[in-house]
Design a protein around this motif. Structure first.
Motif, PDB file in Angstrom:
ATOM      1  N   GLU A   1      -0.127 -11.335  -4.848  1.00 37.96           N
ATOM      2  CA  GLU A   1      -0.068 -11.025  -3.525  1.00 37.96           C
ATOM      3  C   GLU A   1       0.822  -9.852  -3.126  1.00 37.96           C
ATOM      4  O   GLU A   1       2.150  -9.723  -3.754  1.00 37.96           O
ATOM      5  CB  GLU A   1       0.101 -12.262  -2.874  1.00 37.96           C
ATOM      6  CG  GLU A   1       0.215 -12.238  -1.257  1.00 37.96           C
ATOM      7  CD  GLU A   1       0.466 -13.350  -0.392  1.00 37.96           C
ATOM      8  OE1 GLU A   1       0.420 -13.272   0.875  1.00 37.96           O
ATOM      9  OE2 GLU A   1       0.434 -14.443  -0.914  1.00 37.96           O
TER      10      GLU A   1
ATOM     11  N   GLY B   1      -2.067 -17.706  -3.755  1.00 39.69           N
ATOM     12  CA  GLY B   1      -2.330 -16.234  -3.878  1.00 39.69           C
ATOM     13  C   GLY B   1      -1.855 -15.659  -5.506  1.00 39.69           C
ATOM     14  O   GLY B   1      -0.658 -16.171  -5.790  1.00 39.69           O
TER      15      GLY B   1
ATOM     16  N   GLN C   1      -1.034 -17.402   6.661  1.00 40.24           N
ATOM     17  CA  GLN C   1      -0.219 -16.571   6.254  1.00 40.24           C
ATOM     18  C   GLN C   1       1.193 -16.553   7.126  1.00 40.24           C
ATOM     19  O   GLN C   1       1.256 -17.012   8.272  1.00 40.24           O
ATOM     20  CB  GLN C   1      -0.765 -14.936   6.331  1.00 40.24           C
ATOM     21  CG  GLN C   1      -1.836 -14.968   5.201  1.00 40.24           C
ATOM     22  CD  GLN C   1      -1.501 -15.018   3.817  1.00 40.24           C
ATOM     23  OE1 GLN C   1      -0.708 -14.380   3.447  1.00 40.24           O
ATOM     24  NE2 GLN C   1      -2.589 -15.808   3.096  1.00 40.24           N
TER      25      GLN C   1
ATOM     26  N   VAL D   1      -4.219  -8.379   5.223  1.00 43.82           N
ATOM     27  CA  VAL D   1      -4.806  -9.626   4.980  1.00 43.82           C
ATOM     28  C   VAL D   1      -5.642 -10.440   5.755  1.00 43.82           C
ATOM     29  O   VAL D   1      -5.988 -11.638   6.025  1.00 43.82           O
ATOM     30  CB  VAL D   1      -3.846 -10.913   4.478  1.00 43.82           C
ATOM     31  CG1 VAL D   1      -3.208 -10.486   3.046  1.00 43.82           C
ATOM     32  CG2 VAL D   1      -2.549 -11.055   5.598  1.00 43.82           C
TER      33      VAL D   1
ATOM     34  N   PHE E   1      -6.880 -14.524  -3.678  1.00 40.43           N
ATOM     35  CA  PHE E   1      -6.566 -15.818  -3.019  1.00 40.43           C
ATOM     36  C   PHE E   1      -7.648 -17.016  -3.283  1.00 40.43           C
ATOM     37  O   PHE E   1      -8.740 -16.600  -3.167  1.00 40.43           O
ATOM     38  CB  PHE E   1      -6.438 -15.636  -1.571  1.00 40.43           C
ATOM     39  CG  PHE E   1      -5.393 -14.569  -1.154  1.00 40.43           C
ATOM     40  CD1 PHE E   1      -4.289 -15.052  -0.762  1.00 40.43           C
ATOM     41  CD2 PHE E   1      -5.659 -13.118  -1.264  1.00 40.43           C
ATOM     42  CE1 PHE E   1      -3.114 -14.171  -0.629  1.00 40.43           C
ATOM     43  CE2 PHE E   1      -4.514 -12.288  -1.060  1.00 40.43           C
ATOM     44  CZ  PHE E   1      -3.293 -12.557  -0.569  1.00 40.43           C
TER      45      PHE E   1
ATOM     46  N   ALA F   1      -4.850  -8.183  -4.670  1.00 38.66           N
ATOM     47  CA  ALA F   1      -4.415  -9.553  -4.761  1.00 38.66           C
ATOM     48  C   ALA F   1      -5.680 -10.376  -4.345  1.00 38.66           C
ATOM     49  O   ALA F   1      -6.676 -10.009  -3.810  1.00 38.66           O
ATOM     50  CB  ALA F   1      -3.530  -9.449  -3.435  1.00 38.66           C
TER      51      ALA F   1
END
Length: 700
Positions: free
Chosen positions: A517, A514, A95, A102, A488, A486
């Motif tokens: 997100e 994502g 990220q 996250v 992923f 969100a």
């Protein structure tokens, strides 16, 4: 985005990007096989872990003598921890350098905070002196560890009691006002052992105005062996941190007076207690069971610099915030093996009542210096309670075929419930009416492994993670945002190759998509709001090597190439950032260490840390050039004594730990009103001494 500096350093950085395994001392004859517990929730050889995972062991931590956990975590490829001062930080694992929820931070596999009460600074609640290693799962680990384990899961493993009496103490100090004392004691009596370790640190006058702090941290671990295969383990960790918050600087002040601070009264007070007790072991043939009851008590009171906003040349607005929670939870799992087939089934139950409040401040500002001089307390703008509950069930199965092939698959269900009570009359200022919100998700994963030869291991697979909006995101804005979880989806492939004992190489390639997100959209410095970004893409390569070149020389490399971009993100009719890089997302990042041991007991190491250029704003118009730092470390060990010295930022580079801009790509860009820089420390000298007694007068 490519600069001359970027292209000049790129071949070097590309050559040195790497993962780590334990450095080898010249006087060592054999090496124990490295194991990890985070990949599968029980001990697994590191070279056979079916996912991307890195480890820093106790020996490496001792060599680094860290004053900041990021000095350790940056040794793992694909991991960068931004130093925001006095153990405050944010994280980057698959990220950008992010403040978002996250990541999952754990101690012995138990999250140190509840889901929904994420804090990007949470690792200042860790006592590194009480741990003997750190393991980082890169990418979604949600099938085993739940929501937020999207960018990665960082697990700190507490050190077990020693079998013989052990005592150690150390002192260290820097020329920048930092002082620290560490103590550890351990012993065992029959089937019972106890280890207590902690430290006290403070910072006085330094290169930066208004930047004092003090922290005390303590960990106690009590082990009792019920049988040869069953352990009853109890741990307690307590941390208390009080720190000034000097904040960021505008462009001119960053370049001309980097030690300046506009702040004179901002602060952060944190007190965190975690306790757990559990039983783990083999209670039936082919089985392994673990059950842990845990408790948390945490409070954070602050007047943060990032919540001060200028109203005019002589006035500003600010806020104090209070956040406290307690938790009671149960985490348990059972693994059963039948021949080549393993099945792990587990679950979690947790209740975490949480209280939060905010009070408005009217601040007096000096129009000449920009300093904030004093404040008056205004109205209470937030006062609410949330009963937070989390229930989870998960299963993970694996089968080992012939010819070194293996297959594993997992699925986890998480349900998160927020029962929100607003003690104030609902309004745009005081928040939304009382309500209940729930978020639920199922997170699958599947992995294929191949032990191609004793030296070569390959893995690949698909995993999914999710992160729900946390409490402060939902209830601390002017109105309750219309937010959703969100999700992923990740595909990755990796390999580990160890042709001999002196060389260890590994690499991983990932693509992480994502959906919805949560991205903080900044409208001006210090003011940002969460938005479901639509779609984002995170992809990269993590490479690594550890090489014992000769009995005296060794090389360790760690780093990555990555790109983080918006696929679909239009925060307003006039702004569309699809195809743009996400801010604070450098393409290149890595560390290189070359170590030399001229004689037994002595070690000298030169480390290079590189962070490439990145965009400071979403339109990709304002760029920070990144930095290259050099750190020199040396130590000498004689019997029970160790002396060490470090020079951090050896070249005295002027740099920012992180830089951001609220510029929208329209009109004139003004670095003094739209840009902010968190200044990095100048050249710093650190000196220390330690003594370790193991019952025989020898060093640890």
């Amino acid at each position: 985005m490519d600069s001359i500096q970027d292209w000049t350093l790129r071949p070097l950085v590309c050559a040195v990007l790497a993962a780590i395994s334990s450095p080898v001392y010249a006087n060592e004859v054999t090496r124990l096989e490295e194991v990890v517990v985070t990949a599968t929730r029980e001990e697994t050889p590191l070279n056979q872990a079916p996912i991307s995972i890195g480890k820093v062991n106790e020996q490496q931590i001792d060599q680094l003598r860290p004053t900041f956990i990021g000095q350790v975590l940056d040794q793992i490829p694909g991991v960068h921890m931004t130093n925001l001062g006095n153990e405050q930080h944010n994280m980057s694992i698959r990220q950008p350098m992010s403040y978002s929820a996250v990541y999952q931070y754990l101690e012995d596999g138990i999250p140190i905070r509840p889901v929904g009460i994420f804090n990007h600074n949470a690792l200042y609640e860790i006592n590194l002196a009480g741990n003997n290693g750190i393991e980082v799962v890169r990418g979604p680990a949600s099938s085993l560890y739940g929501s937020n384990a999207v960018g990665g899961a960082v697990n700190f493993t507490t050190a077990a009691p020693s079998s013989n009496p052990y005592f150690s103490t150390s002192i260290q100090a820097s020329d920048q006002g930092y002082r620290r004392v560490d103590l550890a004691a351990s012993d065992s009596w029959g089937d019972t052992g106890l280890r207590i370790a902690g430290y006290y640190a403070d910072r006085g006058a330094s290169w930066q105005d208004y930047n004092e702090m003090d922290k005390v941290s303590l960990t106690a671990r009590l082990d009792h062996w019920l049988s040869d295969s069953a352990l009853w383990k109890t741990t307690l960790t307590y941390s208390k941190l009080n720190t000034d918050m000097p904040g960021t600087l505008n462009e001119t002040d960053f370049n001309t007076r980097p030690g300046f601070s506009y702040q004179t009264f901002t602060y952060r007070d944190v007190e965190a207690l975690r306790a757990s007790t559990g039983i783990e072991g083999q209670f039936n043939r082919g089985g392994f069971t673990s059950a842990t009851v845990y408790y948390r008590n945490n409070s954070t009171n602050q007047l943060p610099s990032y919540l001060i906003f200028n109203l005019g040349p002589d006035s500003a607005a600010g806020r104090t915030t209070e956040n406290s929670f307690t938790s009671l939870g149960l985490s348990a799992f059972h693994r059963q093996q039948w021949g080549n087939f393993k099945l792990l089934v587990g679950g979690l139950l947790e209740e975490s009542p949480n209280d939060q409040g905010e009070t408005a401040l009217l601040i007096k500002r000096d129009p000449k210096t920009g300093k904030y001089l004093s404040y008056k307390t205004g109205a209470v703008r937030r006062d609410y309670h949330v009963d937070l509950s989390n229930q989870a069930l998960y299963a993970d199965a694996s089968y080992q075929f012939d010819h070194g092939l293996g297959l594993s698959a997992g699925l986890r269900y998480d349900g998160v419930k927020y029962d929100y009570t607003n003690y104030l009359k609902p309004s745009l200022i005081t928040g939304a009416p009382s309500q209940t919100q729930t978020f639920a998700s199922s997170s699958p994963k599947i992995n294929l492994t191949w032990q191609a030869s004793p030296e070569l291991f390959m893995y690949g697979g698909y995993s999914q993670g999710f992160t729900p909006p946390d409490i402060s995101t939902l209830y601390s804005s002017a109105v309750v945002p219309d937010l959703k979880s969100a999700t992923f989806d990740q595909f990755e492939f990796g390999t580990r190759w160890q042709p001999n004992q002196d060389l260890n190489l590994n690499a991983a390639v990932y693509r992480l998509n994502g959906q919805d997100e949560l991205v903080n959209y900044s409208i001006e410095p210090g003011k940002s709001f969460p938005r479901n970004a639509g779609k984002t893409l995170h992809e990269g390569v993590e490479l690594g090597a550890n090489w014992q070149a000769t009995t005296a020389w060794s090389v360790r490399l760690a780093g990555q190439y990555a790109r983080h971009s918006y696929v679909q993100y239009q925060p307003s009719p006039l702004e569309n950032y699809a195809g743009k890089d996400i801010p604070a997302a450098p393409n290149w990042q890595g560390t290189l260490e070359i170590a030399y041991q001229p004689i037994q007991g002595a070690r000298i190491a030169l480390e290079t840390a590189y962070l490439g250029p990145y965009w400071m704003d979403s339109p990709n118009t304002v760029q920070y050039e990144g930095y290259t730092l050099f750190n020199l470390r040396g130590e000498y060990q004689y019997k029970a004594w160790t002396l060490w010295a470090q020079v951090l930022n050896l070249a005295n580079s002027h740099y920012a730990e992180i830089a951001s801009s609220s510029y929208k790509g329209q009109g004139l860009h003004n670095g003094n009103t739209q840009d902010s820089y968190s200044v990095g420390a100048p050249r710093t000298f650190v000196f220390g001494m330690s003594y370790a007694f193991d019952g025989k007068g020898a060093a640890k």
